[in-house]
Write a protein that holds these residues in place. Sequence first.
Motif, PDB file in Angstrom:
ATOM      1  N   LYS A  77      52.780  43.542  32.275  1.00 29.07           N
ATOM      2  CA  LYS A  77      51.717  42.558  32.168  1.00 29.07           C
ATOM      3  C   LYS A  77      50.383  43.247  32.384  1.00 29.07           C
ATOM      4  CE  LYS A  77      54.493  38.616  33.608  1.00 29.07           C
ATOM      5  NZ  LYS A  77      54.595  37.466  34.514  1.00 29.07           N
ATOM      6  N   THR A  78      49.404  42.844  31.604  1.00 28.75           N
ATOM      7  CA  THR A  78      48.083  43.443  31.722  1.00 28.75           C
ATOM      8  C   THR A  78      47.047  42.505  31.164  1.00 28.75           C
ATOM      9  OG1 THR A  78      46.699  45.327  31.127  1.00 28.75           O
ATOM     10  CG2 THR A  78      48.305  44.640  29.505  1.00 28.75           C
ATOM     11  N   SER A  79      45.811  42.670  31.572  1.00 28.38           N
ATOM     12  CA  SER A  79      44.719  41.915  30.975  1.00 28.38           C
ATOM     13  C   SER A  79      44.439  42.486  29.603  1.00 28.38           C
ATOM     14  CB  SER A  79      43.471  42.037  31.850  1.00 28.38           C
ATOM     15  OG  SER A  79      42.336  41.589  31.146  1.00 28.38           O
ATOM     16  N   SER A  80      44.017  41.632  28.659  1.00 32.34           N
ATOM     17  CA  SER A  80      43.742  42.117  27.307  1.00 32.34           C
ATOM     18  C   SER A  80      42.623  43.138  27.291  1.00 32.34           C
ATOM     19  CB  SER A  80      43.379  40.936  26.395  1.00 32.34           C
ATOM     20  OG  SER A  80      42.226  40.273  26.873  1.00 32.34           O
ATOM     21  N   SER A 135      51.148  39.053  22.569  1.00 34.80           N
ATOM     22  CA  SER A 135      52.067  40.093  23.034  1.00 34.80           C
ATOM     23  C   SER A 135      52.348  41.083  21.916  1.00 34.80           C
ATOM     24  CB  SER A 135      53.389  39.484  23.519  1.00 34.80           C
ATOM     25  OG  SER A 135      54.094  38.894  22.437  1.00 34.80           O
ATOM     26  N   ILE A 189      51.409  42.371  27.152  1.00 34.98           N
ATOM     27  CA  ILE A 189      51.433  40.922  27.311  1.00 34.98           C
ATOM     28  C   ILE A 189      50.069  40.492  27.823  1.00 34.98           C
ATOM     29  CG2 ILE A 189      52.463  38.944  28.492  1.00 34.98           C
ATOM     30  CD1 ILE A 189      55.042  40.544  28.726  1.00 34.98           C
ATOM     31  N   SER A 190      49.442  39.594  27.103  1.00 31.88           N
ATOM     32  CA  SER A 190      48.114  39.126  27.485  1.00 31.88           C
ATOM     33  C   SER A 190      48.219  38.021  28.525  1.00 31.88           C
ATOM     34  CB  SER A 190      47.373  38.591  26.255  1.00 31.88           C
ATOM     35  OG  SER A 190      46.151  37.998  26.623  1.00 31.88           O
ATOM     36  N   ILE A 191      47.400  38.135  29.562  1.00 30.91           N
ATOM     37  CA  ILE A 191      47.309  37.099  30.586  1.00 30.91           C
ATOM     38  C   ILE A 191      45.854  36.649  30.639  1.00 30.91           C
ATOM     39  CG2 ILE A 191      47.576  36.554  33.033  1.00 30.91           C
ATOM     40  CD1 ILE A 191      49.599  38.761  33.225  1.00 30.91           C
ATOM     41  N   ASP A 247      42.286  35.984  31.771  1.00 34.71           N
ATOM     42  CA  ASP A 247      41.576  36.693  32.836  1.00 34.71           C
ATOM     43  C   ASP A 247      41.563  35.923  34.156  1.00 34.71           C
ATOM     44  OD1 ASP A 247      41.023  38.831  31.231  1.00 34.71           O
ATOM     45  OD2 ASP A 247      39.046  38.113  30.616  1.00 34.71           O
ATOM     46  N   TYR A 269      43.873  34.498  35.574  1.00 32.43           N
ATOM     47  CA  TYR A 269      45.092  34.683  36.342  1.00 32.43           C
ATOM     48  C   TYR A 269      45.298  36.127  36.800  1.00 32.43           C
ATOM     49  CZ  TYR A 269      46.418  30.016  34.815  1.00 32.43           C
ATOM     50  OH  TYR A 269      46.445  28.669  34.585  1.00 32.43           O
ATOM     51  N   VAL A 270      44.468  37.059  36.325  1.00 33.10           N
ATOM     52  CA  VAL A 270      44.631  38.453  36.700  1.00 33.10           C
ATOM     53  C   VAL A 270      44.400  38.599  38.200  1.00 33.10           C
ATOM     54  CG1 VAL A 270      43.738  40.788  36.423  1.00 33.10           C
ATOM     55  CG2 VAL A 270      43.957  39.290  34.439  1.00 33.10           C
ATOM     56  N   ASP A 321      44.359  31.904  40.171  1.00 31.82           N
ATOM     57  CA  ASP A 321      43.503  31.265  39.189  1.00 31.82           C
ATOM     58  C   ASP A 321      42.065  31.356  39.678  1.00 31.82           C
ATOM     59  OD1 ASP A 321      42.122  29.643  37.494  1.00 31.82           O
ATOM     60  OD2 ASP A 321      43.647  28.055  37.430  1.00 31.82           O
TER      61      ASP A 321
END
Length: 249
Positions: free
Chosen positions: A2-5, A219, A234-236, A238, A240-241, A245
Motif C-alpha cells: 500500500k502506498t500513496s499515489s 491499482s 495500491i492507491s489510498i 491521502d 487515510y495515509v 482519516d
Amino acid sequence: MKTSSSTLYDKDQVKKATHALWETYNDPEKPAFNPSQELWLNMTIKEASPQRSSKPKKISLKHAILNEKDKVCLITKECETRYNKLLKNEKSGYIEKIIGINTLETSYKSPESRCELASMLSIFFVDIRVVGQMKKVLGESFFGPNRAPIPIEIPRPKKINSTIIKHLKISSIMLSNGVTQSAKVGSLRMDEREAFDNVCSAIPGFVNIIKGGWENIMSITLKTDKSPELPLFISIPDKYVGGEDKNKT
C-alpha cells in the motif's frame, strides 16, 4: 503493498513479484512449471472512459518480448523471394520465415497446415497493406489469444530486421471502456531480469495513456496467464495515509 499515489510505485515490489512468478512457473522442478505463459501488467482505474479506443495505444518496452529461441514469421504483400534472400545473405535475427500473401493462400489452405504453421513460429507480423485479408486467409481459429498477426509497414528489405526488433519492444493496447486495462509486457520465455526491466519501463508509459494519469489509478498488478495477480501499487486516498482519516475533526 500500500502506498500513496504521490509515491508512485516501488521497484523493489516489482522485483519481488517478478521473482515470485519466475520461481513458481519457470522452475522445471516445480509442479506449476509452464514457461509458455505471457506476462501481463493490469491496471484498475477509478473512472472509466465512456468509449473504447478506436486505435491501439503503444507502450515502449526495454527488451523484446521474445527470447533468442523464439522465431518470427513475416507475411508480405509481394512474393517472398526477394525477402528470402535477406534470410540467406544477412543476419536476420528473429525472422525465421517470410511468406507472401499468395503463397499463404495456396499453400496453407487446410486447417492442419495452418495449425502446423502456428506451432512452428512464436509471433506473426503482416504487411499493413494486406492485414484486412488475414481472417479470410488464415481463418478464425488462427486468431486466438496473442496469435493475431501484428500489422507493420514493410520497409526496404535491409531494414526489415531492425523494424521487427523495434516492434517487438512495443506493447499495443486497445483501451476498453471498463475499469480494468491490460498490457502484455513479457513472457516466461524471457530472462527474469529483462522481464523486470520491461515492467519498470512499461508502468510510466501505461499510466501516461490513462486519462487522468496517476490520479486515476486505483491499482497495478502483475500476473501470468495462469497466476493470481500480484500487487505492485495500491492507491489510498491521502486522507487515510498514516492510518487515520485526516479529514476527521
